[in-house]
Design a protein around this motif. Structure first.
Motif, PDB file in Angstrom:
ATOM      1  N   GLY A   1       4.822  54.949  58.136  1.00  0.00           N
ATOM      2  CA  GLY A   1       5.195  55.683  59.333  1.00  0.00           C
ATOM      3  C   GLY A   1       5.399  54.751  60.512  1.00  0.00           C
ATOM      4  O   GLY A   1       5.468  53.535  60.367  1.00  0.00           O
ATOM      5  N   GLN A   2       5.527  55.349  61.702  1.00  0.00           N
ATOM      6  CA  GLN A   2       5.793  54.577  62.916  1.00  0.00           C
ATOM      7  C   GLN A   2       4.509  54.262  63.668  1.00  0.00           C
ATOM      8  O   GLN A   2       3.605  55.089  63.735  1.00  0.00           O
TER       9      GLN A   2
ATOM     10  N   LYS B   1       7.053  47.579  71.745  1.00  0.00           N
ATOM     11  CA  LYS B   1       8.013  47.814  70.665  1.00  0.00           C
ATOM     12  C   LYS B   1       7.438  48.789  69.649  1.00  0.00           C
ATOM     13  O   LYS B   1       6.263  49.132  69.691  1.00  0.00           O
ATOM     14  N   LYS B   2       8.301  49.233  68.731  1.00  0.00           N
ATOM     15  CA  LYS B   2       7.879  50.131  67.660  1.00  0.00           C
ATOM     16  C   LYS B   2       7.967  49.403  66.327  1.00  0.00           C
ATOM     17  O   LYS B   2       8.851  48.576  66.117  1.00  0.00           O
ATOM     18  N   MET B   3       7.055  49.750  65.433  1.00  0.00           N
ATOM     19  CA  MET B   3       7.034  49.195  64.081  1.00  0.00           C
ATOM     20  C   MET B   3       7.038  50.362  63.106  1.00  0.00           C
ATOM     21  O   MET B   3       6.382  51.378  63.345  1.00  0.00           O
ATOM     22  N   GLU B   4       7.789  50.224  62.027  1.00  0.00           N
ATOM     23  CA  GLU B   4       7.799  51.258  61.004  1.00  0.00           C
ATOM     24  C   GLU B   4       7.526  50.633  59.643  1.00  0.00           C
ATOM     25  O   GLU B   4       8.173  49.655  59.258  1.00  0.00           O
ATOM     26  N   LEU B   5       6.553  51.207  58.940  1.00  0.00           N
ATOM     27  CA  LEU B   5       6.270  50.820  57.560  1.00  0.00           C
ATOM     28  C   LEU B   5       6.942  51.841  56.658  1.00  0.00           C
ATOM     29  O   LEU B   5       6.749  53.051  56.830  1.00  0.00           O
ATOM     30  N   SER B   6       7.757  51.365  55.711  1.00  0.00           N
ATOM     31  CA  SER B   6       8.487  52.280  54.841  1.00  0.00           C
ATOM     32  C   SER B   6       8.514  51.741  53.424  1.00  0.00           C
ATOM     33  O   SER B   6       8.175  50.583  53.172  1.00  0.00           O
TER      34      SER B   6
ATOM     35  N   MET C   1       7.927  47.715  49.597  1.00  0.00           N
ATOM     36  CA  MET C   1       7.471  48.096  50.937  1.00  0.00           C
ATOM     37  C   MET C   1       8.190  47.223  51.966  1.00  0.00           C
ATOM     38  O   MET C   1       8.435  46.041  51.718  1.00  0.00           O
ATOM     39  N   TYR C   2       8.487  47.813  53.126  1.00  0.00           N
ATOM     40  CA  TYR C   2       9.197  47.102  54.184  1.00  0.00           C
ATOM     41  C   TYR C   2       8.557  47.392  55.534  1.00  0.00           C
ATOM     42  O   TYR C   2       7.952  48.445  55.734  1.00  0.00           O
ATOM     43  N   VAL C   3       8.757  46.460  56.466  1.00  0.00           N
ATOM     44  CA  VAL C   3       8.378  46.666  57.860  1.00  0.00           C
ATOM     45  C   VAL C   3       9.632  46.437  58.702  1.00  0.00           C
ATOM     46  O   VAL C   3      10.403  45.519  58.450  1.00  0.00           O
TER      47      VAL C   3
END
Length: 142
Positions: free
Chosen positions: A56-57, A64-69, A75-77
């Protein structure tokens, strides 16, 4: 008279030597601990339902914003202004970017679930005309 002049000469030489010693004592050097981000020796196989707890975010402390997906079994950031980076799991709550430029540690001790994280990020800085890689610590919240 010669003894008096010799005594004054020795006294002035001794005073000069003490002045040089005092300035060397006043100098204090403090070095920061060197933090190095490295891929884990053993990688953790993370199941999709485990990653669902942390994906999620997140809002970072630098604005800044970070998103884990997850895409398939990878897995990505994604962080604002940076390209998407693939991640490797060191544990269910610790992730390292494959390029060793980022480490994410999720706070698993929160009684309401993992909502916070700590990031260590390599940031290039210009110091005295030389580009130096420095590790910056950021805090993330959901």
């Amino acid at each position: 008279m010669n003894k008096l002049m010799m005594g004054m000469l020795l006294a002035s030489a001794a005073a000069g030597a003490m002045a040089q010693t005092a300035s060397a004592v006043d100098e204090v050097r403090i070095s920061s601990p060197r933090v190095h981000i490295a891929l884990p020796q053993e990688r953790h196989n993370l199941w999709a339902d485990e990653f669902d707890q942390v994906k999620g975010q997140y809002r970072l402390s630098n604005g800044k914003k970070m998103e884990l997906s997850m895409w398939g079994n990878r897995m990505y950031v994604t962080i604002d202004g940076m390209p998407r980076s693939p991640l490797v799991a060191a544990s269910p709550y610790v992730f390292v970017a494959r390029n060793e430029q980022l480490k994410i540690t999720i706070n698993a001790d929160d009684p309401y679930g993992p909502h916070g994280a700590e990031l260590l990020m390599v940031v290039p800085r210009l110091v005295s005309g030389t580009l130096v890689n420095d590790v910056t610590q950021l805090v993330a919240t959901r």
